[in-house]
Motif scaffolding. Structure first.
Motif, PDB file in Angstrom:
ATOM      1  N   CYS A 122       0.848  -1.206   0.000  1.00 58.06           N
ATOM      2  CA  CYS A 122       0.000   0.000   0.000  1.00 58.06           C
ATOM      3  C   CYS A 122       0.878   1.248   0.000  1.00 58.06           C
ATOM      4  CB  CYS A 122      -0.903  -0.002   1.226  1.00 58.06           C
ATOM      5  SG  CYS A 122      -1.815   1.544   1.433  1.00 58.06           S
ATOM      6  N   VAL A 123       0.564   2.171  -0.902  1.00 60.98           N
ATOM      7  CA  VAL A 123       1.339   3.416  -0.965  1.00 60.98           C
ATOM      8  C   VAL A 123       0.520   4.613  -0.455  1.00 60.98           C
ATOM      9  CG1 VAL A 123       2.823   2.640  -2.847  1.00 60.98           C
ATOM     10  CG2 VAL A 123       0.650   3.782  -3.379  1.00 60.98           C
ATOM     11  N   ALA A 124      -0.593   4.305   0.208  1.00 58.82           N
ATOM     12  CA  ALA A 124      -1.430   5.345   0.829  1.00 58.82           C
ATOM     13  C   ALA A 124      -1.952   6.380  -0.160  1.00 58.82           C
ATOM     14  CB  ALA A 124      -0.667   6.018   1.978  1.00 58.82           C
ATOM     15  N   CYS A 125      -2.269   5.939  -1.377  1.00 55.04           N
ATOM     16  CA  CYS A 125      -2.764   6.894  -2.392  1.00 55.04           C
ATOM     17  C   CYS A 125      -4.211   7.305  -2.141  1.00 55.04           C
ATOM     18  CB  CYS A 125      -2.636   6.287  -3.784  1.00 55.04           C
ATOM     19  SG  CYS A 125      -3.724   4.864  -4.043  1.00 55.04           S
ATOM     20  N   ASN A 126      -4.939   6.508  -1.389  1.00 55.19           N
ATOM     21  CA  ASN A 126      -6.341   6.781  -1.025  1.00 55.19           C
ATOM     22  C   ASN A 126      -7.334   6.576  -2.177  1.00 55.19           C
ATOM     23  OD1 ASN A 126      -7.988   7.302   1.196  1.00 55.19           O
ATOM     24  ND2 ASN A 126      -8.330   9.418   0.568  1.00 55.19           N
ATOM     25  N   ASN A 127      -6.897   6.014  -3.296  1.00 56.56           N
ATOM     26  CA  ASN A 127      -7.837   5.729  -4.392  1.00 56.56           C
ATOM     27  C   ASN A 127      -8.960   4.804  -3.934  1.00 56.56           C
ATOM     28  OD1 ASN A 127      -6.731   7.213  -6.402  1.00 56.56           O
ATOM     29  ND2 ASN A 127      -5.496   5.548  -7.246  1.00 56.56           N
ATOM     30  N   CYS A 128      -8.624   3.887  -3.030  1.00 53.32           N
ATOM     31  CA  CYS A 128      -9.634   2.919  -2.563  1.00 53.32           C
ATOM     32  C   CYS A 128     -10.778   3.624  -1.858  1.00 53.32           C
ATOM     33  CB  CYS A 128      -8.972   1.891  -1.643  1.00 53.32           C
ATOM     34  SG  CYS A 128      -7.881   2.622  -0.399  1.00 53.32           S
ATOM     35  N   LEU A 145      -8.576   3.185   3.223  1.00 50.08           N
ATOM     36  CA  LEU A 145      -7.158   3.370   3.572  1.00 50.08           C
ATOM     37  C   LEU A 145      -6.958   3.273   5.087  1.00 50.08           C
ATOM     38  CD1 LEU A 145      -4.207   4.097   3.222  1.00 50.08           C
ATOM     39  CD2 LEU A 145      -4.876   6.494   2.935  1.00 50.08           C
ATOM     40  N   ILE A 183      -6.918  -0.312   6.096  1.00 47.83           N
ATOM     41  CA  ILE A 183      -5.663  -0.932   5.638  1.00 47.83           C
ATOM     42  C   ILE A 183      -4.518  -0.526   6.584  1.00 47.83           C
ATOM     43  CG2 ILE A 183      -3.924  -0.860   3.780  1.00 47.83           C
ATOM     44  CD1 ILE A 183      -6.285  -2.710   3.161  1.00 47.83           C
ATOM     45  N   ARG A 192      -9.030  -0.154  -8.111  1.00 51.40           N
ATOM     46  CA  ARG A 192      -8.319   1.122  -8.220  1.00 51.40           C
ATOM     47  C   ARG A 192      -6.972   1.101  -7.504  1.00 51.40           C
ATOM     48  NH1 ARG A 192      -8.942   4.562 -11.547  1.00 51.40           N
ATOM     49  NH2 ARG A 192      -8.978   6.425 -10.246  1.00 51.40           N
ATOM     50  N   CYS A 193      -6.572  -0.063  -7.000  1.00 46.95           N
ATOM     51  CA  CYS A 193      -5.434  -0.086  -6.080  1.00 46.95           C
ATOM     52  C   CYS A 193      -4.090  -0.141  -6.808  1.00 46.95           C
ATOM     53  CB  CYS A 193      -5.564  -1.281  -5.137  1.00 46.95           C
ATOM     54  SG  CYS A 193      -4.231  -1.353  -3.937  1.00 46.95           S
ATOM     55  N   MET A 194      -3.230   0.829  -6.533  1.00 49.07           N
ATOM     56  CA  MET A 194      -1.889   0.850  -7.121  1.00 49.07           C
ATOM     57  C   MET A 194      -1.031  -0.290  -6.584  1.00 49.07           C
ATOM     58  SD  MET A 194      -1.128   4.870  -6.862  1.00 49.07           S
ATOM     59  CE  MET A 194       0.399   4.823  -7.765  1.00 49.07           C
ATOM     60  N   GLY A 195      -1.296  -0.712  -5.339  1.00 47.64           N
ATOM     61  CA  GLY A 195      -0.503  -1.783  -4.746  1.00 47.64           C
ATOM     62  C   GLY A 195      -1.068  -3.165  -5.017  1.00 47.64           C
ATOM     63  N   LEU A 244      -3.790  -4.612  -3.916  1.00 45.85           N
ATOM     64  CA  LEU A 244      -4.264  -5.281  -2.702  1.00 45.85           C
ATOM     65  C   LEU A 244      -5.702  -5.776  -2.895  1.00 45.85           C
ATOM     66  CD1 LEU A 244      -1.944  -3.389  -1.521  1.00 45.85           C
ATOM     67  CD2 LEU A 244      -3.282  -3.378   0.568  1.00 45.85           C
ATOM     68  N   GLN A 302      -8.248  -5.461  -0.740  1.00 44.67           N
ATOM     69  CA  GLN A 302      -8.577  -4.842   0.565  1.00 44.67           C
ATOM     70  C   GLN A 302      -9.716  -5.552   1.282  1.00 44.67           C
ATOM     71  OE1 GLN A 302      -8.387  -3.337  -2.367  1.00 44.67           O
ATOM     72  NE2 GLN A 302      -7.545  -1.296  -2.270  1.00 44.67           N
TER      73      GLN A 302
HETATM   74  S1  SF4 Z   1      -5.718   2.093  -3.282  1.00 41.86           S
HETATM   75 FE1  SF4 Z   1      -4.285   0.510  -2.591  1.00 41.86          FE
HETATM   76  S2  SF4 Z   1      -2.308   1.540  -2.492  1.00 41.86           S
HETATM   77 FE2  SF4 Z   1      -3.856   3.137  -2.566  1.00 41.86          FE
HETATM   78  S3  SF4 Z   1      -4.318   3.585  -0.396  1.00 41.86           S
HETATM   79 FE3  SF4 Z   1      -5.779   2.048  -1.034  1.00 41.86          FE
HETATM   80  S4  SF4 Z   1      -4.835   0.100  -0.456  1.00 41.86           S
HETATM   81 FE4  SF4 Z   1      -3.210   1.645  -0.435  1.00 41.86          FE
END
Ligand code: SF4
Ligand code: SF4
Ligand code: FES
Length: 267
Positions: free
Chosen positions: A137-143, A154, A157, A184-187, A189, A191
């Motif tokens: 997780c890079v904490a982008c908050n897209n989720c 986020l 997570i 939408r997750c860059m990592g 995950l 979730q």
């Molecule tokens: S979308 Fe994925 S990478 Fe971005 S904050 Fe949420 S869990 Fe982390």
């Protein structure tokens, strides 16, 4: 014989309203253009996306379940003309808007690890071992921005990374497993699967036991309900329907814990 007001059924006399694929538009009803997978359809402006798509001729074989915002089967992504933002919603809950460009994502693949809940401990290590991708997780908050249930994805997570099972279970309580966060997750995950593990661990090992539930299980095991269950199984459908129709119901707005049925022999 011509049909007169006297011979019309109540159904025929009822005002016509738009209801999904059986919609008969009332005179003067307004329609608006929406675009489903790139194709334009004119649909009644009062419908949800799901009903509008049915009005347009789509038939839901997948991507619909409860139709009540609970099952998570109908996640939908859309843009509005002239708006750069992506929007997310449930097709059964979101009302159409003019020039909405949409598609449904009834299933989004996400890794789900197998485990036996009886065999794992309610610890951070258990969760981290089963889902090491948590730390991608890079904490982008897209989720969080994608969640149609306004779940703070986020935040749960982050709680899971810290091993706070109770907080993750609390924050993810409204999750309906729609999968939009994972899409939408860059990592990359999953979730909602990780949060489900946290809620299972919390429910099994951390949450205080419910005394009334323990007592009810004891009652069932002692045979308290065997007779009435046998009687119900032997009833015909008409009698079951009658009993169901006449059952005592707790009023919707009864203050918690105050209502008691008149029939108390099975309490
Ligand atoms: S979308 Fe994925 S990478 Fe971005 S904050 Fe949420 S869990 Fe982390
Ligand atoms: S947390 Fe993810 S899976 Fe759960 S409701 Fe929100 S977007 Fe859907
Ligand atoms: S059909 Fe169940 S949430 Fe939409």
């Amino acid at each position: 014989m011509p049909e007169t007001a006297a011979t019309e059924s109540a159904e025929q006399r009822a005002p016509k309203i738009a209801t999904g694929d059986r919609a008969i538009l009332p005179e003067g009803a307004r329609t608006i253009p929406i675009y489903v997978m790139g194709k334009k359809y004119d649909v009644p402006e009062t419908l949800t996306i799901m009903k509008a798509m049915e009005f347009a001729g789509f038939k839901f074989i997948r991507g619909a379940g409860c139709r009540g915002g609970i099952c998570g089967a109908c996640p939908t992504v859309y843009r509005k003309a002239g708006d750069y933002k992506l929007h997310f919603g449930l097709a059964c809950q979101t009302v159409v808007e003019p020039n909405m460009y949409l598609t449904q994502i009834p299933f989004y693949p996400a890794n789900r690890t197998s485990y036996d809940i009886e065999e794992i401990e309610p610890t951070a290590e258990s969760i981290h071992a089963l889902y090491p991708e948590l730390f991608r997780c890079v904490a982008c908050n897209n989720c969080t921005k994608a969640c149609p249930m306004d779940v703070e994805v986020l935040d749960y997570i982050s709680a899971l990374k810290q091993g706070d099972i109770e907080e993750a279970a609390r924050l993810s309580f409204d999750c309906i497993q729609c999968g939009l966060c994972a899409s939408r997750c860059m990592g990359e995950l999953p979730q909602y699967h990780i949060a489900q593990l946290a809620r299972r661990l919390y429910g099994k090992y951390v949450a205080p036991r419910a005394e009334h539930l323990r007592k009810r299980v004891e009652d069932i095991e002692s045979g308290k309900y065997d007779n009435i269950l046998k009687q119900l199984l032997e009833m015909d459908k008409a009698e079951l329907e009658r009993r169901y129709g006449e059952r005592e119901r707790e009023p919707d707005l009864a203050p918690p814990g105050e209502w008691k049925p008149k029939e108390i022999q099975y309490l």
